[in-house]
Design a protein around this motif. Structure first.
Motif, mmCIF file in Angstrom:
data_model
loop_
_atom_site.group_PDB
_atom_site.id
_atom_site.type_symbol
_atom_site.label_atom_id
_atom_site.label_comp_id
_atom_site.label_asym_id
_atom_site.label_seq_id
_atom_site.Cartn_x
_atom_site.Cartn_y
_atom_site.Cartn_z
ATOM 1 N N ILE A 1 0.877 -1.164 0.000
ATOM 2 C CA ILE A 1 0.000 0.000 0.000
ATOM 3 C C ILE A 1 0.914 1.214 0.000
ATOM 4 C CG2 ILE A 1 -1.714 1.315 1.295
ATOM 5 C CD1 ILE A 1 -2.614 -1.380 2.512
ATOM 6 N N CYS A 2 0.787 2.072 -1.001
ATOM 7 C CA CYS A 2 1.689 3.213 -1.165
ATOM 8 C C CYS A 2 0.895 4.513 -1.071
ATOM 9 C CB CYS A 2 2.395 3.136 -2.512
ATOM 10 S SG CYS A 2 3.258 1.564 -2.773
ATOM 11 N N ASP A 3 1.455 5.473 -0.353
ATOM 12 C CA ASP A 3 0.796 6.760 -0.163
ATOM 13 C C ASP A 3 1.800 7.860 -0.495
ATOM 14 O OD1 ASP A 3 -0.439 9.092 0.706
ATOM 15 O OD2 ASP A 3 -1.268 8.170 2.503
ATOM 16 N N LEU A 4 1.564 8.575 -1.585
ATOM 17 C CA LEU A 4 2.496 9.610 -2.030
ATOM 18 C C LEU A 4 2.630 10.752 -1.032
ATOM 19 C CD1 LEU A 4 1.543 9.871 -5.811
ATOM 20 C CD2 LEU A 4 3.297 8.444 -4.749
ATOM 21 N N ALA A 5 1.690 10.885 -0.107
ATOM 22 C CA ALA A 5 1.744 11.962 0.879
ATOM 23 C C ALA A 5 2.687 11.638 2.040
ATOM 24 C CB ALA A 5 0.343 12.242 1.430
ATOM 25 N N HIS A 6 3.079 10.382 2.196
ATOM 26 C CA HIS A 6 3.970 9.991 3.292
ATOM 27 C C HIS A 6 5.427 10.211 2.915
ATOM 28 C CE1 HIS A 6 0.816 7.093 5.133
ATOM 29 N NE2 HIS A 6 0.657 8.326 5.555
ATOM 30 N N ALA A 7 6.231 10.584 3.888
ATOM 31 C CA ALA A 7 7.682 10.670 3.688
ATOM 32 C C ALA A 7 8.250 9.255 3.770
ATOM 33 C CB ALA A 7 8.309 11.550 4.762
ATOM 34 N N PRO A 8 9.274 8.936 2.962
ATOM 35 C CA PRO A 8 9.882 7.608 3.060
ATOM 36 C C PRO A 8 10.398 7.353 4.468
ATOM 37 C CG PRO A 8 10.779 8.831 1.196
ATOM 38 C CD PRO A 8 9.938 9.780 1.982
ATOM 39 N N ASP A 9 10.219 6.119 4.929
ATOM 40 C CA ASP A 9 10.648 5.730 6.269
ATOM 41 C C ASP A 9 10.864 4.224 6.281
ATOM 42 O OD1 ASP A 9 11.315 5.957 8.919
ATOM 43 O OD2 ASP A 9 9.307 6.431 9.618
ATOM 44 N N PHE A 10 11.439 3.728 7.363
ATOM 45 C CA PHE A 10 11.660 2.297 7.507
ATOM 46 C C PHE A 10 10.436 1.620 8.092
ATOM 47 C CE2 PHE A 10 16.018 3.697 7.235
ATOM 48 C CZ PHE A 10 16.602 2.693 6.482
ATOM 49 N N GLU A 11 10.132 0.440 7.566
ATOM 50 C CA GLU A 11 9.166 -0.487 8.145
ATOM 51 C C GLU A 11 9.921 -1.806 8.244
ATOM 52 O OE1 GLU A 11 4.690 -2.118 7.358
ATOM 53 O OE2 GLU A 11 6.058 -2.140 5.665
ATOM 54 N N GLY A 12 10.445 -2.087 9.415
ATOM 55 C CA GLY A 12 11.319 -3.251 9.545
ATOM 56 C C GLY A 12 12.574 -3.027 8.726
ATOM 57 N N LYS A 13 12.856 -3.955 7.810
ATOM 58 C CA LYS A 13 14.041 -3.850 6.952
ATOM 59 C C LYS A 13 13.756 -3.136 5.637
ATOM 60 C CE LYS A 13 16.026 -8.111 8.703
ATOM 61 N NZ LYS A 13 16.491 -9.454 8.367
ATOM 62 N N HIS A 14 12.522 -2.714 5.433
ATOM 63 C CA HIS A 14 12.100 -2.099 4.179
ATOM 64 C C HIS A 14 12.055 -0.587 4.344
ATOM 65 C CE1 HIS A 14 10.857 -6.235 4.040
ATOM 66 N NE2 HIS A 14 9.946 -5.992 4.963
ATOM 67 N N TYR A 15 12.313 0.112 3.261
ATOM 68 C CA TYR A 15 12.333 1.566 3.287
ATOM 69 C C TYR A 15 11.509 2.105 2.137
ATOM 70 C CZ TYR A 15 14.083 6.354 3.116
ATOM 71 O OH TYR A 15 14.170 7.716 3.106
#
Length: 60
Positions: free
Chosen positions: A38-52
């Motif tokens: 699920i991708c949201d262009l309004a969010h700043a990139p961040d880590f979710e576990g090992k994923h960024y």
């Protein structure tokens, strides 16, 4: 090996997903779960576990 998904929208590139995959096994990114994002262009990139990125793993 590096997995990278870049989303381009209105001339802007968004870091959707970045992950270092250590195995060629199918679905090894999320411990056997299918990779649904699920991708949201309004969010700043961040880590979710090992994923960024701006994409998050969809709940089961």
């Amino acid at each position: 090996m590096l997995q990278r998904l870049v989303i381009r929208y209105n001339g802007v590139g968004y870091e959707g997903w970045r992950h270092n995959k250590n195995s060629y096994d199918l679905n090894s990114e999320l411990a056997g779960r299918p990779l649904r994002l699920i991708c949201d262009l309004a969010h700043a990139p961040d880590f979710e576990g090992k994923h960024y990125g701006i994409c998050r793993a969809a709940p089961d």
